[in-house]
Design an enzyme around this catalytic site. Structure first.
Site, PDB file in Angstrom:
ATOM      1  N   ARG A  52     -97.779  11.771 -63.544  1.00  0.00           N
ATOM      2  CA  ARG A  52     -98.790  12.810 -63.365  1.00  0.00           C
ATOM      3  C   ARG A  52    -100.094  12.413 -64.042  1.00  0.00           C
ATOM      4  O   ARG A  52    -101.178  12.825 -63.620  1.00  0.00           O
ATOM      5  CB  ARG A  52     -98.292  14.141 -63.920  1.00  0.00           C
ATOM      6  CG  ARG A  52     -99.168  15.326 -63.470  1.00  0.00           C
ATOM      7  CD  ARG A  52     -98.660  16.635 -64.024  1.00  0.00           C
ATOM      8  NE  ARG A  52     -98.818  16.671 -65.472  1.00  0.00           N
ATOM      9  CZ  ARG A  52     -98.027  17.341 -66.297  1.00  0.00           C
ATOM     10  NH1 ARG A  52     -96.995  18.004 -65.818  1.00  0.00           N
ATOM     11  NH2 ARG A  52     -98.246  17.348 -67.591  1.00  0.00           N
ATOM     12  N   TYR A 104    -120.967  21.724 -48.796  1.00  0.00           N
ATOM     13  CA  TYR A 104    -119.622  21.869 -48.243  1.00  0.00           C
ATOM     14  C   TYR A 104    -119.139  23.296 -48.459  1.00  0.00           C
ATOM     15  O   TYR A 104    -119.082  23.782 -49.586  1.00  0.00           O
ATOM     16  CB  TYR A 104    -118.690  20.854 -48.897  1.00  0.00           C
ATOM     17  CG  TYR A 104    -117.251  20.968 -48.474  1.00  0.00           C
ATOM     18  CD1 TYR A 104    -116.892  20.996 -47.130  1.00  0.00           C
ATOM     19  CD2 TYR A 104    -116.239  21.034 -49.422  1.00  0.00           C
ATOM     20  CE1 TYR A 104    -115.579  21.107 -46.746  1.00  0.00           C
ATOM     21  CE2 TYR A 104    -114.915  21.141 -49.052  1.00  0.00           C
ATOM     22  CZ  TYR A 104    -114.590  21.182 -47.710  1.00  0.00           C
ATOM     23  OH  TYR A 104    -113.275  21.293 -47.330  1.00  0.00           O
ATOM     24  N   ASP A 177    -122.170  14.666 -54.744  1.00  0.00           N
ATOM     25  CA  ASP A 177    -121.207  14.544 -53.655  1.00  0.00           C
ATOM     26  C   ASP A 177    -121.802  13.555 -52.658  1.00  0.00           C
ATOM     27  O   ASP A 177    -122.719  13.884 -51.908  1.00  0.00           O
ATOM     28  CB  ASP A 177    -120.970  15.901 -52.998  1.00  0.00           C
ATOM     29  CG  ASP A 177    -119.978  15.836 -51.835  1.00  0.00           C
ATOM     30  OD1 ASP A 177    -119.691  14.724 -51.352  1.00  0.00           O
ATOM     31  OD2 ASP A 177    -119.507  16.900 -51.394  1.00  0.00           O
ATOM     32  N   LYS A 202    -112.321  11.525 -46.081  1.00  0.00           N
ATOM     33  CA  LYS A 202    -113.308  11.264 -45.037  1.00  0.00           C
ATOM     34  C   LYS A 202    -113.519   9.751 -44.862  1.00  0.00           C
ATOM     35  O   LYS A 202    -112.584   9.022 -44.571  1.00  0.00           O
ATOM     36  CB  LYS A 202    -114.593  12.007 -45.363  1.00  0.00           C
ATOM     37  CG  LYS A 202    -114.407  13.476 -45.766  1.00  0.00           C
ATOM     38  CD  LYS A 202    -113.685  14.303 -44.725  1.00  0.00           C
ATOM     39  CE  LYS A 202    -113.807  15.802 -44.960  1.00  0.00           C
ATOM     40  NZ  LYS A 202    -113.176  16.325 -46.179  1.00  0.00           N
TER      41      LYS A 202
END
Length: 379
Positions: A52, A104, A177, A202
Site C-alpha cells: 500500500r 475538469y 493539471d 488519458k
C-alpha cells in the site's frame, strides 16, 4: 549515455531502458505481492514493508514520469482524481485554494462538495486572465493556486510562469493539471510550477484500459512527503498490473501525441470557418484568444483536444454528436481512438459548459477519415 541526456522520445520508447535482474528482462516484471518478509533481526532487507505504501512495479513508471517532467520524483495513484485530491488534502482546514473557472468537472464538483465542507476556502479565477488571478491572489492569499492548461472543455490556456510568479509572491505554491499537454508538449516545472498532476488514464496510458493518476514534484520536500503519506494512508494506490500497463502505454507516448496533435491541428484548420460552427476551440488556431501563451509554453503541438460549438445551439450539438460514425460517443480523452460527447449533458445540472459545445478527443486514425466523419455529421 546518461538518462538525463537522452531525448524524451528515447526515454519513453525504452521505458528508461532498464533491464530487470536476474533474467535480464527487457520488459519489467509485475510484482503482485502485498507484503515483504522481515529479516531475523526485524529489519526489511528488501527495502519494502507493504505494497500500500510502495510496490516495486511502480518504480519504473514513476521514474519515467519524473524523467519526462524534469521532476525530483513522481508518484502513481489509483486515479487522476485521487492524485488531484491528494494535493488539496495536503492543505490544512482554513487554507485557501484558487482554481480556474473552467476545469475538469469532477474535480470542480469535489472541491465544492467535499473540500469546501471539509474546511478549505475555494475560489475561482478566470483561466486566461493573469490580472484576475493576481487580484484574487492578493486579496485571498491562497496557499495553493491550481492551474489546468489547456482547460477542459473550452481549452483556455493559463500562463504557468506568470501563475507561478504570483504564487511565490504570496508564499503559496502552484500545481498544474497537465493531462492534456502531456510532458512532451509542456513541462510545467521548468516554468516554475511545484507540482504536476496527470490523469494517467488519458494520454499517458493512451489505450482506454487503465484508470490511473500521477503527481510529479519539483522538490522532495515536506509537502511532497505529506502527499506520499496521503496516498498510502488513504489507500489511493494503483494495482501492480495497472502500473505495468501504464508503463507499456507510455512507451508509445511520443508517437501517439505527435500523430494526434497533427490531426487535431488539421481538423481545427479545416473547420475553423465552417458555416454551421460558431467556434472551433483549439489553442493551435491563431484566432484562439490564448494562442500566444500556448505557443510560448507548448512545444511540438497544441494537444489532441478541441471543442466545436454549433451555431444552431444545443439540439444541433446533440444531433451532430449522434451522427458521428468514426468518432465514438464516450467519456474520456487522450486515447488511440477518437471520442466525442455533448459535454453539458454529461456534466448535468450546474454545469458551466456551453450547451452548444461538443468535446472531441482526436486519436490516431487517418485524419481524412476523421475530417470526413465531421463533414457528414455537420451536413
Amino acid at each position: 549515455m546518461k538518462d538525463d541526456m537522452r531525448r524524451p522520445e528515447t526515454l519513453a520508447a525504452q521505458g528508461l531502458g532498464r533491464i530487470a535482474e536476474p533474467y535480464r528482462d527487457i520488459v519489467p516484471p509485475i510484482h503482485t505481492t502485498t507484503t515483504y518478509e522481515r529479516g531475523a533481526d526485524g529489519t526489511y532487507p528488501g527495502g519494502r514493508v507493504y505494497s500500500r505504501a510502495d510496490n516495486p512495479t511502480y518504480d519504473q513508471a514513476e521514474a519515467l514520469i519524473a524523467a519526462l517532467e524534469g521532476a525530483a520524483g513522481a508518484m502513481l495513484f489509483a486515479s487522476g482524481q485521487a492524485a488531484a485530491a491528494a494535493v488539496f488534502q495536503s492543505l490544512a482546514p482554513g487554507d485557501c485554494a484558487l482554481a480556474p473557472r473552467n476545469m475538469y468537472w469532477a474535480l470542480r464538483k469535489w472541491l465544492l462538495g467535499f473540500a469546501a465542507p471539509w474546511g478549505l476556502k475555494i475560489d475561482f479565477y478566470d483561466n486566461a486572465s493573469i490580472d484576475d488571478l493576481a487580484a484574487k491572489a492578493r486579496a485571498l492569499r491562497p496557499r495553493l493556486i491550481w492551474v489546468e492548461t489547456p482547460a477542459n472543455p473550452t481549452w483556455d490556456v493559463t500562463d504557468i510562469a506568470a501563475a507561478s510568479s504570483i504564487a511565490r509572491s504570496i508564499g503559496g505554491f502552484v500545481a498544474v493539471d497537465s493531462t492534456v499537454a502531456t510532458p512532451l508538449l509542456t513541462r510545467p516545472i521548468e516554468l516554475g510550477a511545484d507540482i504536476v498532476m496527470h490523469s494517467a488514464t488519458k494520454s499517458l496510458n493512451g489505450h482506454s484500459d487503465v484508470i490511473a493518476g500521477a503527481l510529479a514534484a519539483a522538490r522532495d520536500d515536506e509537502r511532497w512527503q505529506a502527499m506520499r503519506y496521503i496516498r498510502g494512508s488513504g489507500g489511493a494506490v494503483l494495482g501492480s498490473f495497472e502500473a505495468w500497463l501504464l508503463l507499456r502505454g507510455m512507451r508509445t507516448l511520443h508517437l501517439r501525441v505527435a500523430a494526434a496533435c497533427a490531426s487535431a491541428q488539421a481538423i481545427a484548420d479545416r473547420f475553423e470557418k465552417h458555416s454551421k460552427l460558431s467556434h472551433v476551440l483549439y489553442p493551435g488556431l491563431r484566432g484562439h484568444p490564448n494562442h500566444a501563451v500556448a505557443a510560448r509554453q507548448m512545444r511540438g503541438g497544441f494537444g489532441a483536444m478541441m471543442s466545436l460549438r454549433l451555431r444552431d445551439g444545443e439540439e444541433a450539438a446533440k444531433s451532430f454528436t449522434a451522427k458521428l460514425r468514426v468518432f465514438k460517443r464516450a467519456t474520456s480523452l487522450g486515447s488511440v481512438e477518437s471520442l466525442a460527447e455533448h459535454r453539458a449533458s454529461v456534466e448535468g445540472p450546474g454545469t458551466t459548459c456551453p450547451a452548444d459545445l461538443v468535446r472531441m478527443s482526436v486519436g490516431v486514425e487517418h485524419v481524412d477519415d476523421l475530417i470526413a466523419d465531421i463533414d457528414q455529421a455537420l451536413s
